[in-house]
Scaffold this active site. Structure first.
Site, PDB file in Angstrom:
ATOM      1  CG  HIS A  91      -0.178   0.400   2.554  1.00  0.00           C
ATOM      2  ND1 HIS A  91       0.518  -0.837   3.217  1.00  0.00           N
ATOM      3  CD2 HIS A  91       0.238   1.151   3.158  1.00  0.00           C
ATOM      4  CE1 HIS A  91       0.936  -0.284   4.335  1.00  0.00           C
ATOM      5  NE2 HIS A  91       0.901   0.989   4.248  1.00  0.00           N
TER       6      HIS A  91
ATOM      7  CG  HIS B  57       7.999   4.854   0.853  1.00  0.00           C
ATOM      8  ND1 HIS B  57       7.997   6.025   1.455  1.00  0.00           N
ATOM      9  CD2 HIS B  57       8.376   4.025   1.658  1.00  0.00           C
ATOM     10  CE1 HIS B  57       7.741   5.678   2.777  1.00  0.00           C
ATOM     11  NE2 HIS B  57       8.261   4.208   2.906  1.00  0.00           N
TER      12      HIS B  57
END
Length: 172
Positions: free
Chosen positions: A40, A117
């Site tokens: 995620h 990220h």
């Protein structure tokens, strides 16, 4: 409850990330790989908070239209390896709106600078030569409030609620 707000990834994007993890493993990188179901993009980490409802209420004030998210590059913070994302004004704006909504509702969150990220590997045992990333993109159409619990195989993430992107009405 340990909470965070995230963008959940499409199956195509997860597949590209798994291919990248496989390439990392083939190059000898060992450590704690993120499970496919846990991949995620975190927009805001809240941490321990007693209930979800105030967070969902704050999140419901965040508006956005669908936008593209594209994988680009790979890097590390110490022994943590991550997949990067193409610079996106829309993503940065959504992250700002989420964090502003939390602050305005007195919901504490980690105020570190937003650095988009996707974590691929924690506690890497060694360095490796250049590793590329499989190309993939997706449309972001929702933001999710997630709960994090420690399980036998690592962290278990559960979606507690979501807000959908606004889509312009089409005239008929």
């Amino acid at each position: 409850m340990r909470l965070f707000i995230a963008i959940l990834l499409s199956n195509e994007m997860k597949e590209a990330l798994i291919e990248t993890q496989n390439a990392m493993y083939d190059r000898g990188l060992r450590g704690n790989y993120s499970l496919e179901e846990n991949l995620h993009l975190t927009l805001a980490f809240i941490g321990d908070f007693p209930e979800a409802e105030p967070v969902l209420d704050a999140l419901s004030t965040v508006t956005f239209t669908p936008f593209a998210l594209t994988l680009e590059g790979i890097g590390r913070f110490g022994d943590l390896w991550w997949a990067g994302l193409r610079d996106s004004a829309a993503l940065n704006a959504v992250a700002r709106r989420v964090r502003r909504a939390l602050a305005e509702n007195d919901i504490p969150y980690d105020r570190k600078r937003f650095s988009p990220h996707i974590t691929l590997l924690r506690k890497a045992t060694r360095d490796a030569a250049w590793i590329g990333i499989e190309p993939a993109a997706m449309q972001v159409e929702a933001l999710s409030l997630m709960r994090s619990d420690r399980g036998k195989r690592g962290m278990i993430y559960t979606e507690l609620g979501r807000i959908e992107a606004e889509t312009p009405d089409k005239e008929m």
